[in-house]
Enzyme design. Structure first.
Site, PDB file in Angstrom:
ATOM      1  N   HIS A   1      32.919  32.679  35.171  1.00 40.11           N
ATOM      2  CA  HIS A   1      33.310  33.597  36.255  1.00 40.11           C
ATOM      3  C   HIS A   1      32.550  34.914  36.141  1.00 40.11           C
ATOM      4  O   HIS A   1      31.967  35.407  37.117  1.00 40.11           O
ATOM      5  CB  HIS A   1      34.821  33.842  36.172  1.00 40.11           C
ATOM      6  CG  HIS A   1      35.345  34.834  37.168  1.00 40.11           C
ATOM      7  ND1 HIS A   1      36.131  34.471  38.235  1.00 40.11           N
ATOM      8  CD2 HIS A   1      35.214  36.184  37.260  1.00 40.11           C
ATOM      9  CE1 HIS A   1      36.443  35.541  38.941  1.00 40.11           C
ATOM     10  NE2 HIS A   1      35.902  36.596  38.363  1.00 40.11           N
ATOM     11  N   GLU A   2      32.558  35.491  34.944  1.00 35.92           N
ATOM     12  CA  GLU A   2      31.897  36.785  34.752  1.00 35.92           C
ATOM     13  C   GLU A   2      30.382  36.674  34.907  1.00 35.92           C
ATOM     14  O   GLU A   2      29.729  37.607  35.378  1.00 35.92           O
ATOM     15  CB  GLU A   2      32.263  37.359  33.380  1.00 35.92           C
ATOM     16  CG  GLU A   2      33.728  37.746  33.246  1.00 35.92           C
ATOM     17  CD  GLU A   2      34.170  38.712  34.332  1.00 35.92           C
ATOM     18  OE1 GLU A   2      33.497  39.743  34.526  1.00 35.92           O
ATOM     19  OE2 GLU A   2      35.178  38.430  35.002  1.00 35.92           O
TER      20      GLU A   2
ATOM     21  N   HIS B   1      29.002  37.394  38.308  1.00 38.74           N
ATOM     22  CA  HIS B   1      28.955  38.799  38.728  1.00 38.74           C
ATOM     23  C   HIS B   1      27.620  39.462  38.396  1.00 38.74           C
ATOM     24  O   HIS B   1      27.270  40.492  38.977  1.00 38.74           O
ATOM     25  CB  HIS B   1      30.075  39.597  38.054  1.00 38.74           C
ATOM     26  CG  HIS B   1      31.441  39.312  38.592  1.00 38.74           C
ATOM     27  ND1 HIS B   1      31.711  39.181  39.927  1.00 38.74           N
ATOM     28  CD2 HIS B   1      32.640  39.157  37.953  1.00 38.74           C
ATOM     29  CE1 HIS B   1      33.008  38.952  40.102  1.00 38.74           C
ATOM     30  NE2 HIS B   1      33.586  38.926  38.922  1.00 38.74           N
TER      31      HIS B   1
END
EC number: 3.4.24.39
Length: 354
Positions: A306-307, A310
Site C-alpha cells: 500500500h505504502e 504512494h
C-alpha cells in the site's frame, strides 16, 4: 528499498480527499474555511443533525499531525492544483483507540487551525483557492469500530499569499526534517519483520502484475475496466512495486522502523512522505500478521505494498479518505487507478483467492 539508520524529525502531511461517488446532499456536517493570516487557515465544523457523531480524526483536518487538510489551487481561468508535499497513511480498520475519535454533539461547533504552507510550495505567491471535501468515518458512540462515513464539502476560499513568508514556512519544516540522529531502528525482530514483509510484497506484486494482463475478471472487479490501457497501466505499477520491494540495499525509498515524523497515532499502521521517499512502519504494523489468507485482511506485506504505491517513483497514489473493499467498489474507474487500497486489495485478493 533501502534501510536507514538515520532518523529525521518532522515534516509534512497526508492527503484524504474522497470519492465523488459519495452523496453529500444529506450530510449533517457543515464545514467552512477561513484564512486568518497569509497561509494560516481555520476550519470550522458544525453538526447540524439531531444526533451526536463520533468522528474518526486520523487523516482529516482534525488530525494533529500534518495531513492533507485542504486542496490548494492556483487561481485563474484554469485553476492548477498545487502538489501536496506531505504524508500518506495506511490506517488500521480494526482495534482502534478512543483517542482516534472526536465526539461532535448535535448542534456543536469545533475548530481546527493549520498552516497550508507546511505541505504545499506556495513560494511563488499570488492568489490561491482553497477547499476541503471528503468524508469522516464514524463509529457508534459506544464503539470504536467504523460504522460508516459522513461526507462533507466546504466553501471555497480565495486568498492572496505572500510568497516569501510561505516559502519560509516550507523551508523551516524541510530544515527540521533534515536534522538527523543516528539510530538502529530496523534491527532485531523489527528488522526481520520488515525484510519478510518486503519479500512478500515483491511476490504479491509479481503475481498481481501477471494477473493484470491475464485475469480480466479480477481486473474488472477492482479497476472497473478490462481495457488494454488499464491492464498495461496496472501491470506497470506492480512491476515497479516488485522492483522497490525486491531489494533492501537499493531503490528509491528509505525504510524506517520507528516514528521519525511523529505520525503513528490514531490507528496509523504506516505512512509515507512521497516528497522525500521516506516510509515508516508504526508500532501497530509489527502487531499485524506477516501475510494473511483472509480476504481483504490487513497484514504487514500488504501494508508495505500500500505504502509503495504512494511513492512518486511507483504511482503517487491517493487514499481519497477511504480504505477497504467496499470503498474500493464505490470509486470510479479513474479513481481506482490512483487509489492505494485498490492496488493493495487486488494483490491481496489474488493471494487469498477471494
Amino acid at each position: 528499498m533501502k534501510f536507514q539508520i538515520l532518523s529525521v524529525a518532522a515534516l509534512a502531511s497526508l492527503a484524504s480527499a474522497v470519492s465523488d461517488a459519495l452523496d453529500k446532499r444529506d450530510s449533517p456536517l457543515d464545514v467552512s474555511l477561513e484564512v486568518t493570516d497569509n497561509t494560516n487557515v481555520k476550519a470550522t465544523i458544525k453538526n447540524t443533525g439531531t444526533e451526536d457523531l463520533k468522528l474518526f480524526k486520523t487523516g482529516t483536518f482534525l488530525d494533529d499531525s500534518h495531513v492533507e487538510k485542504v486542496e490548494v489551487f492556483r487561481s485563474g481561468k484554469q485553476p492548477e492544483q498545487v502538489a501536496f508535499e506531505g504524508l500518506r497513511l495506511r490506517v488500521s480498520t480494526a482495534n482502534l483507540d478512543e483517542s482516534a475519535f472526536k465526539i461532535l454533539k448535535a448542534g456543536e461547533t469545533i475548530e481546527a487551525a493549520f498552516d497550508i504552507a507546511v505541505a504545499h510550495d506556495l513560494s511563488v505567491g499570488g492568489d490561491f483557492d482553497l477547499l476541503t471535501e471528503g468524508a469522516f468515518a464514524y463509529a457508534n458512540l459506544d464503539s470504536t469500530s467504523i460504522a460508516g462515513a459522513v461526507p462533507f464539502t466546504s466553501n471555497k476560499v480565495t486568498t492572496a499569499v505572500d510568497g516569501a513568508k510561505a516559502g519560509k514556512v516550507r523551508r523551516d519544516w524541510i530544515d527540521l526534517a533534515k536534522r538527523t540522529i543516528v539510530q538502529s531502528d530496523c534491527t532485531g525482530s523489527r528488522g526481520t519483520a520488515t525484510r519478510t514483509a518486503l519479500s512478500n510484497c515483491a511476490s504479491l506484486a509479481r503475481t498481481a502484475a501477471n494477473a493484470a494482463v491475464n485475469n480480466s475478471a479480477k481486473l474488472n472487479e477492482y479497476f472497473k475496466s478490462t481495457s488494454s490501457s488499464t491492464a498495461s497501466s496496472v501491470q506497470t505499477v506492480y512491476n515497479r512495486i516488485a522492483t522497490q520491494c525486491g531489494s533492501t540495499t537499493s531503490g528509491d525509498s528509505t525504510q524506517y522502523c520507528s516514528d521519525i515524523l511523529g505520525a503513528c497515532a490514531g490507528g496509523v499502521l504506516a505512512y509515507t512522505s512521497p516528497s522525500t521517499s521516506q516510509m515508516v512502519n508504526c508500532p501497530l504494523f509489527f502487531n499485524q500478521s506477516p501475510l494473511s489468507s483472509q480476504c481483504h485482511a490487513q497484514d504487514q506485506a500488504t501494508t508495505i505494498l500500500h505504502e509503495m504505491t504512494h511513492l512518486r517513483q511507483v504511482k503517487g497514489t491517493s487514499d481519497y479518505g477511504g480504505y477497504g473493499y467496499q470503498f474500493v467498489r464505490s470509486l470510479s474507474a479513474a479513481q481506482n487507478l490512483n487509489h492505494a487500497d485498490t492496488y493493495t486489495l487486488f494483490a491481496q485478493a489474488l493471494y487469498a483467492q477471494c
